[in-house]
Design a protein around this motif. Structure first.
Motif, PDB file in Angstrom:
ATOM      1  N   ALA A  25       0.827  -1.206   0.000  1.00  0.00           N
ATOM      2  CA  ALA A  25       0.000   0.000   0.000  1.00  0.00           C
ATOM      3  C   ALA A  25       0.864   1.259   0.000  1.00  0.00           C
ATOM      4  O   ALA A  25       2.085   1.210   0.189  1.00  0.00           O
ATOM      5  N   PHE A  26       0.211   2.381  -0.198  1.00  0.00           N
ATOM      6  CA  PHE A  26       0.847   3.684  -0.059  1.00  0.00           C
ATOM      7  C   PHE A  26       0.747   4.123   1.407  1.00  0.00           C
ATOM      8  O   PHE A  26      -0.180   3.722   2.122  1.00  0.00           O
ATOM      9  N   TYR A  27       1.699   4.943   1.825  1.00  0.00           N
ATOM     10  CA  TYR A  27       1.732   5.459   3.209  1.00  0.00           C
ATOM     11  C   TYR A  27       1.630   6.976   3.174  1.00  0.00           C
ATOM     12  O   TYR A  27       2.349   7.635   2.405  1.00  0.00           O
ATOM     13  N   TRP A  28       0.761   7.503   4.020  1.00  0.00           N
ATOM     14  CA  TRP A  28       0.598   8.972   4.112  1.00  0.00           C
ATOM     15  C   TRP A  28       0.368   9.385   5.549  1.00  0.00           C
ATOM     16  O   TRP A  28      -0.539   8.882   6.210  1.00  0.00           O
ATOM     17  N   LYS A  29       1.194  10.303   6.023  1.00  0.00           N
ATOM     18  CA  LYS A  29       0.945  10.976   7.301  1.00  0.00           C
ATOM     19  C   LYS A  29       0.632  12.420   6.956  1.00  0.00           C
ATOM     20  O   LYS A  29       1.527  13.189   6.573  1.00  0.00           O
ATOM     21  N   PRO A  30      -0.634  12.839   7.044  1.00  0.00           N
ATOM     22  CA  PRO A  30      -1.003  14.171   6.551  1.00  0.00           C
ATOM     23  C   PRO A  30      -0.320  15.319   7.269  1.00  0.00           C
ATOM     24  O   PRO A  30       0.013  16.324   6.641  1.00  0.00           O
ATOM     25  N   VAL A  31      -0.085  15.162   8.579  1.00  0.00           N
ATOM     26  CA  VAL A  31       0.558  16.233   9.339  1.00  0.00           C
ATOM     27  C   VAL A  31       1.674  15.637  10.190  1.00  0.00           C
ATOM     28  O   VAL A  31       1.426  14.769  11.028  1.00  0.00           O
ATOM     29  N   GLN A  32       2.885  16.117   9.963  1.00  0.00           N
ATOM     30  CA  GLN A  32       4.039  15.713  10.752  1.00  0.00           C
ATOM     31  C   GLN A  32       4.409  16.863  11.674  1.00  0.00           C
ATOM     32  O   GLN A  32       4.681  17.976  11.212  1.00  0.00           O
ATOM     33  N   ALA A  33       4.382  16.611  12.965  1.00  0.00           N
ATOM     34  CA  ALA A  33       4.774  17.627  13.947  1.00  0.00           C
ATOM     35  C   ALA A  33       6.028  17.162  14.673  1.00  0.00           C
ATOM     36  O   ALA A  33       6.012  16.139  15.354  1.00  0.00           O
ATOM     37  N   GLY A  34       7.110  17.908  14.504  1.00  0.00           N
ATOM     38  CA  GLY A  34       8.381  17.546  15.116  1.00  0.00           C
ATOM     39  C   GLY A  34       9.297  16.895  14.107  1.00  0.00           C
ATOM     40  O   GLY A  34       8.999  15.809  13.603  1.00  0.00           O
ATOM     41  N   LEU A  35      10.427  17.549  13.807  1.00  0.00           N
ATOM     42  CA  LEU A  35      11.336  17.042  12.787  1.00  0.00           C
ATOM     43  C   LEU A  35      12.750  16.831  13.306  1.00  0.00           C
ATOM     44  O   LEU A  35      13.632  16.416  12.542  1.00  0.00           O
ATOM     45  N   ASP A  36      12.998  17.071  14.591  1.00  0.00           N
ATOM     46  CA  ASP A  36      14.357  16.948  15.126  1.00  0.00           C
ATOM     47  C   ASP A  36      14.912  15.542  14.957  1.00  0.00           C
ATOM     48  O   ASP A  36      16.109  15.352  14.716  1.00  0.00           O
ATOM     49  N   ASP A  37      14.055  14.538  15.108  1.00  0.00           N
ATOM     50  CA  ASP A  37      14.489  13.145  14.995  1.00  0.00           C
ATOM     51  C   ASP A  37      14.112  12.539  13.651  1.00  0.00           C
ATOM     52  O   ASP A  37      14.034  11.322  13.504  1.00  0.00           O
ATOM     53  N   GLY A  38      13.877  13.385  12.665  1.00  0.00           N
ATOM     54  CA  GLY A  38      13.449  12.898  11.367  1.00  0.00           C
ATOM     55  C   GLY A  38      11.933  12.796  11.317  1.00  0.00           C
ATOM     56  O   GLY A  38      11.232  13.053  12.294  1.00  0.00           O
ATOM     57  N   SER A  39      11.420  12.423  10.160  1.00  0.00           N
ATOM     58  CA  SER A  39       9.975  12.335   9.991  1.00  0.00           C
ATOM     59  C   SER A  39       9.516  10.885  10.001  1.00  0.00           C
ATOM     60  O   SER A  39      10.310   9.956   9.804  1.00  0.00           O
ATOM     61  N   ASP A  40       8.221  10.691  10.202  1.00  0.00           N
ATOM     62  CA  ASP A  40       7.687   9.338  10.215  1.00  0.00           C
ATOM     63  C   ASP A  40       7.716   8.715   8.824  1.00  0.00           C
ATOM     64  O   ASP A  40       7.784   7.498   8.698  1.00  0.00           O
ATOM     65  N   ARG A  41       7.665   9.526   7.781  1.00  0.00           N
ATOM     66  CA  ARG A  41       7.765   8.924   6.446  1.00  0.00           C
ATOM     67  C   ARG A  41       9.165   8.358   6.226  1.00  0.00           C
ATOM     68  O   ARG A  41       9.324   7.337   5.546  1.00  0.00           O
ATOM     69  N   GLU A  42      10.198   8.973   6.815  1.00  0.00           N
ATOM     70  CA  GLU A  42      11.541   8.410   6.730  1.00  0.00           C
ATOM     71  C   GLU A  42      11.620   7.089   7.488  1.00  0.00           C
ATOM     72  O   GLU A  42      12.267   6.133   7.034  1.00  0.00           O
ATOM     73  N   THR A  43      10.938   7.037   8.624  1.00  0.00           N
ATOM     74  CA  THR A  43      10.867   5.782   9.373  1.00  0.00           C
ATOM     75  C   THR A  43      10.151   4.715   8.562  1.00  0.00           C
ATOM     76  O   THR A  43      10.557   3.541   8.536  1.00  0.00           O
ATOM     77  N   ALA A  44       9.074   5.111   7.876  1.00  0.00           N
ATOM     78  CA  ALA A  44       8.321   4.156   7.064  1.00  0.00           C
ATOM     79  C   ALA A  44       9.200   3.559   5.968  1.00  0.00           C
ATOM     80  O   ALA A  44       9.135   2.356   5.694  1.00  0.00           O
ATOM     81  N   VAL A  45      10.033   4.383   5.347  1.00  0.00           N
ATOM     82  CA  VAL A  45      10.948   3.877   4.325  1.00  0.00           C
ATOM     83  C   VAL A  45      11.932   2.894   4.941  1.00  0.00           C
ATOM     84  O   VAL A  45      12.203   1.814   4.383  1.00  0.00           O
ATOM     85  N   ARG A  46      12.469   3.255   6.103  1.00  0.00           N
ATOM     86  CA  ARG A  46      13.424   2.363   6.775  1.00  0.00           C
ATOM     87  C   ARG A  46      12.777   1.030   7.141  1.00  0.00           C
ATOM     88  O   ARG A  46      13.448  -0.005   7.191  1.00  0.00           O
ATOM     89  N   LEU A  47      11.462   1.053   7.366  1.00  0.00           N
ATOM     90  CA  LEU A  47      10.757  -0.160   7.775  1.00  0.00           C
ATOM     91  C   LEU A  47      10.140  -0.907   6.595  1.00  0.00           C
ATOM     92  O   LEU A  47       9.322  -1.802   6.795  1.00  0.00           O
ATOM     93  N   GLY A  48      10.522  -0.523   5.381  1.00  0.00           N
ATOM     94  CA  GLY A  48      10.176  -1.352   4.246  1.00  0.00           C
ATOM     95  C   GLY A  48       9.213  -0.791   3.227  1.00  0.00           C
ATOM     96  O   GLY A  48       8.890  -1.466   2.248  1.00  0.00           O
ATOM     97  N   VAL A  49       8.719   0.437   3.416  1.00  0.00           N
ATOM     98  CA  VAL A  49       7.819   1.022   2.437  1.00  0.00           C
ATOM     99  C   VAL A  49       8.658   1.648   1.315  1.00  0.00           C
ATOM    100  O   VAL A  49       9.492   2.514   1.588  1.00  0.00           O
ATOM    101  N   PRO A  50       8.462   1.243   0.069  1.00  0.00           N
ATOM    102  CA  PRO A  50       9.251   1.833  -1.025  1.00  0.00           C
ATOM    103  C   PRO A  50       9.018   3.341  -1.118  1.00  0.00           C
ATOM    104  O   PRO A  50       7.920   3.836  -0.846  1.00  0.00           O
ATOM    105  N   THR A  51      10.044   4.058  -1.512  1.00  0.00           N
ATOM    106  CA  THR A  51       9.928   5.522  -1.571  1.00  0.00           C
ATOM    107  C   THR A  51       8.829   5.961  -2.534  1.00  0.00           C
ATOM    108  O   THR A  51       8.213   7.007  -2.324  1.00  0.00           O
ATOM    109  N   ASP A  52       8.582   5.175  -3.581  1.00  0.00           N
ATOM    110  CA  ASP A  52       7.539   5.577  -4.520  1.00  0.00           C
ATOM    111  C   ASP A  52       6.135   5.265  -4.006  1.00  0.00           C
ATOM    112  O   ASP A  52       5.147   5.536  -4.685  1.00  0.00           O
ATOM    113  N   ARG A  53       6.076   4.698  -2.796  1.00  0.00           N
ATOM    114  CA  ARG A  53       4.781   4.454  -2.143  1.00  0.00           C
ATOM    115  C   ARG A  53       4.557   5.408  -0.967  1.00  0.00           C
ATOM    116  O   ARG A  53       3.617   5.239  -0.194  1.00  0.00           O
ATOM    117  N   ILE A  54       5.424   6.383  -0.831  1.00  0.00           N
ATOM    118  CA  ILE A  54       5.293   7.395   0.216  1.00  0.00           C
ATOM    119  C   ILE A  54       4.630   8.637  -0.375  1.00  0.00           C
ATOM    120  O   ILE A  54       5.098   9.182  -1.379  1.00  0.00           O
TER     121      ILE A  54
END
Length: 207
Positions: A29-58
């Motif tokens: 599936a595609f992954y979407w977090k509509p609102v990301q609050a807090g970027l000091d530790d990176g974003s959740d979409r970056e975590t999603a990629v690290r956990l196996g979601v292809p970048t073209d599905r973000i």
């Protein structure tokens, strides 16, 4: 087939991103977090990629806020006005896993809660809940809030050590499906998460 599934939680820092990313990767599936609050530790979409979601599905966030607070407060501090019109579900060719921020009743703006946004979308919800003390109350309150808005609940994914009584009680009183329970993973990576999803979650809930 186009469809959206919302992943929300009873609280913050309980494993929503892990569950959302794991489901997106496993379901293709595609992954979407509509609102990301807090970027000091990176974003959740970056975590999603690290956990196996292809970048073209973000799918890129509608808002990226630097302050690690509730979105309504983070937006105010960052000098951003969140426009609900920008929070419509993006059109993707397939299934879209949408991750909320914090719990279901976290405010996005002064008069808009995440649960209200979910209701506008009309998408079914997966609830992520801890297994630790207090989860029965938090889970049942969240289930009531979602149902009060007419939302369909696909089920609950528990995260943590097994607590059979709590998990059974929430499912019975809340009238919800137990999709399964993810243990805390160490290491946590794409491989261990995929294996845990297959071993511990009932993926028929998403058929």
């Amino acid at each position: 087939m186009r469809r959206a599934i919302v992943v929300t939680g009873t609280d913050t820092e309980i494993g929503k991103t892990v569950v959302a990313a794991g489901l997106a990767a496993r379901l293709g599936a595609f992954y979407w977090k509509p609102v990301q609050a807090g970027l000091d530790d990176g974003s959740d979409r970056e975590t999603a990629v690290r956990l196996g979601v292809p970048t073209d599905r973000i799918v890129a966030e509608a808002y990226r806020l630097t302050t690690p607070y509730s979105p309504h407060r983070a937006a105010a501090i960052d000098g951003v006005a969140i426009d609900p019109a920008r929070l419509s579900l993006p059109a993707v060719d397939g299934t879209l896993i949408v991750e909320g921020a914090g719990g279901a009743l976290v405010p996005l703006a002064d008069d808009l809660l995440f649960a209200d946004l979910f209701a506008r979308w009309g998408a079914p919800v997966v609830l992520v809940a801890r297994t630790t003390l207090g989860t029965i109350n938090h889970s049942l309150l969240t289930i009531e809030a979602l149902r009060a808005r007419g939302l369909a609940i696909l089920g609950v994914v528990f995260v943590g050590e097994r607590q059979e009584d709590s998990e059974t009680t929430i499912a019975r009183i809340g009238g919800v499906r137990r999709i399964g329970r993810l243990p805390r993973l160490d290491p946590l990576d794409a491989g261990t998460l995929a294996a845990a999803i297959d071993a511990h979650l009932d993926l028929e809930a998403f058929a």
